[in-house]
Each structure stands twice: as structure tokens, then as C-alpha cells.
Design a protein around this motif. Structure first.
Motif, short mmCIF file in Angstrom:
data_model
loop_
_atom_site.label_atom_id
_atom_site.label_comp_id
_atom_site.label_asym_id
_atom_site.label_seq_id
_atom_site.Cartn_x
_atom_site.Cartn_y
_atom_site.Cartn_z
N CYS A 14 10.81 1.71 -2.68
CA CYS A 14 10.24 3.06 -2.78
C CYS A 14 8.77 2.93 -3.17
O CYS A 14 8.43 2.09 -4.01
CB CYS A 14 11.02 3.87 -3.81
N ASN A 15 7.90 3.73 -2.56
CA ASN A 15 6.48 3.59 -2.84
C ASN A 15 6.05 4.28 -4.14
O ASN A 15 4.90 4.23 -4.51
CB ASN A 15 5.64 4.13 -1.67
N LYS A 16 6.98 4.91 -4.84
CA LYS A 16 6.68 5.55 -6.13
C LYS A 16 7.63 4.97 -7.19
O LYS A 16 8.78 4.67 -6.90
CB LYS A 16 6.89 7.06 -6.07
N SER A 17 7.13 4.84 -8.41
CA SER A 17 7.99 4.32 -9.48
C SER A 17 8.79 5.44 -10.14
O SER A 17 9.75 5.18 -10.86
CB SER A 17 7.15 3.59 -10.53
N SER A 79 -7.38 -3.04 -2.87
CA SER A 79 -7.52 -2.86 -1.43
C SER A 79 -6.16 -3.05 -0.77
O SER A 79 -5.29 -3.74 -1.32
CB SER A 79 -8.49 -3.90 -0.86
N TRP A 80 -5.98 -2.46 0.40
CA TRP A 80 -4.73 -2.67 1.14
C TRP A 80 -4.64 -4.14 1.55
O TRP A 80 -5.65 -4.74 1.93
CB TRP A 80 -4.69 -1.80 2.39
N THR A 81 -3.44 -4.73 1.48
CA THR A 81 -3.24 -6.11 1.93
C THR A 81 -3.38 -6.15 3.44
O THR A 81 -3.33 -5.12 4.12
CB THR A 81 -1.84 -6.63 1.55
N ASP A 82 -3.53 -7.36 3.98
CA ASP A 82 -3.52 -7.51 5.43
C ASP A 82 -2.16 -7.07 5.95
O ASP A 82 -1.15 -7.20 5.25
CB ASP A 82 -3.75 -8.98 5.82
N CYS A 83 -2.13 -6.59 7.16
CA CYS A 83 -0.87 -6.17 7.77
C CYS A 83 0.02 -7.40 7.96
O CYS A 83 -0.46 -8.49 8.26
CB CYS A 83 -1.15 -5.50 9.12
N THR A 84 1.33 -7.23 7.77
CA THR A 84 2.25 -8.36 7.86
C THR A 84 2.33 -8.94 9.27
O THR A 84 2.63 -10.12 9.43
CB THR A 84 3.67 -7.96 7.41
N ILE A 85 2.06 -8.13 10.29
CA ILE A 85 2.02 -8.63 11.66
C ILE A 85 0.89 -7.96 12.42
O ILE A 85 0.41 -6.89 12.04
CB ILE A 85 3.37 -8.41 12.41
N SER A 86 0.45 -8.57 13.53
CA SER A 86 -0.73 -8.08 14.23
C SER A 86 -0.43 -6.98 15.25
O SER A 86 -1.33 -6.31 15.73
CB SER A 86 -1.45 -9.24 14.93
N GLN A 93 0.45 -3.11 1.69
CA GLN A 93 0.68 -2.52 0.38
C GLN A 93 -0.58 -2.63 -0.46
O GLN A 93 -1.47 -3.42 -0.19
CB GLN A 93 1.86 -3.17 -0.33
N ARG A 94 -0.63 -1.77 -1.48
CA ARG A 94 -1.71 -1.84 -2.46
C ARG A 94 -1.10 -1.53 -3.82
O ARG A 94 -0.05 -0.90 -3.92
CB ARG A 94 -2.85 -0.89 -2.13
N LEU A 95 -1.77 -2.00 -4.87
CA LEU A 95 -1.26 -1.87 -6.23
C LEU A 95 -2.24 -1.13 -7.12
O LEU A 95 -3.45 -1.15 -6.89
CB LEU A 95 -1.00 -3.25 -6.84
N ARG A 109 1.91 0.82 -10.24
CA ARG A 109 2.27 1.64 -9.09
C ARG A 109 2.06 0.81 -7.81
O ARG A 109 1.17 -0.03 -7.77
CB ARG A 109 1.39 2.89 -8.99
N ARG A 110 2.88 1.07 -6.80
CA ARG A 110 2.71 0.38 -5.53
C ARG A 110 2.89 1.38 -4.41
O ARG A 110 3.77 2.22 -4.46
CB ARG A 110 3.74 -0.74 -5.39
N GLU A 111 2.02 1.29 -3.39
CA GLU A 111 2.16 2.12 -2.20
C GLU A 111 2.32 1.20 -1.00
O GLU A 111 1.70 0.13 -0.95
CB GLU A 111 0.93 3.00 -1.98
N ILE A 112 3.13 1.63 -0.07
CA ILE A 112 3.38 0.87 1.15
C ILE A 112 3.12 1.80 2.33
O ILE A 112 3.47 2.98 2.28
CB ILE A 112 4.84 0.37 1.18
N ARG A 113 2.49 1.26 3.37
CA ARG A 113 2.29 2.05 4.58
C ARG A 113 2.47 1.17 5.82
O ARG A 113 2.37 -0.05 5.75
CB ARG A 113 0.91 2.70 4.58
#
Length: 122
Positions: A14-17, A79-86, A93-95, A109-113
Motif C-alpha cells: 500500500c502506498n500509504k502507511s 527522487s523517484w527511483t528508476d523504473c523497474t523495467i524500460s 517508488q520514492r520515500l 512514508r512510501r509512494e509507488i507509481r
């Protein structure tokens, strides 16, 4: 030739705690449709999640309510992490790390997109 897709990934956390958030899962396009084959199904699914209610200590001002907890101070978002695939649908994700932790209330907190949703062409 019909479109071919991979199996679904596992659902993300879940992107919210606390409070209402969402979780996603993705799958990749292995083969684009050709010569009038059936089109590709969705490659990203999203569903609601709720870990627990967000708590605030009684009587705090509007600033305390806005942060979700009295005494909870958070670093700015990373900053947002690199995308897991191209291509074909990946995740980033970002923290936001807690500077000061208040007994079980103040948490990172963590967000995923979703990212790189365009089809893969091989």
C-alpha cells in the motif's frame, strides 16, 4: 497473431502507511498483436487499500492534523527511483523519511507509481 502478455506481478505494498491508499500490479506485453490479431488487455491494475486509520493526538492545531501526527517531522520526498523495467509497465517508488519518531505514530512514508507503460517492441 494475438497480443501476448506476461503473468501479473505481485501486488505492491500500500502506498500509504495509514488512511486510504492504493496498491498496483503490472504485467508486460510480450508480443504486440499483428495482422489483425486481438488487442492487448490492460497492463496495470490498481486497487484501494487501507492499513489503519490515521491518528492525531487530541487538541492539536491544524498543522498537527495536516501532518497526521503531533510531533511527526518528515524529510522532503526523495527522487523517484528508476523504473523497474524500460517498457511494458514497471514501478517506481520514492520515500519520505521521518526525522523525529514519536512512539509508533511517526513512520516513514512510501509512494509507488506505474512507469514505462508503453509496449515493448522487440
Amino acid at each position: 497473431m494475438d497480443c501476448m502478455v506476461s503473468e501479473w506481478s505481485e501486488w505492491s505494498e500500500c502506498n500509504k502507511s495509514c488512511g486510504k491508499g492504493h496498491t498496483i500490479r503490472t504485467r508486460m506485453i510480450k508480443l504486440e498483436p499483428q495482422f489483425g490479431g486481438s488487442s492487448c488487455p490492460e497492463t496495470i491494475q490498481r486497487k484501494k487499500c487501507k492499513i489503519r486509520k490515521c491518528r492525531t493526538k487530541g487538541g492539536g492545531g491544524s498543522k498537527a492534523k495536516a501532518s497526521g501526527a503531533v510531533g511527526c517531522r518528515l524529510q522532503p520526498w526523495t527522487s523517484w527511483t528508476d523504473c523497474t523495467i524500460s517498457c511494458g509497465g514497471g514501478l517506481q517508488q520514492r520515500l519520505r523519511v521521518a526525522k523525529k519518531r514519536v512512539k509508533g505514530i511517526c513512520k516513514d512514508r512510501r509512494e509507488i507509481r506505474a512507469c514505462n507503460n508503453q509496449p515493448c517492441y522487440y
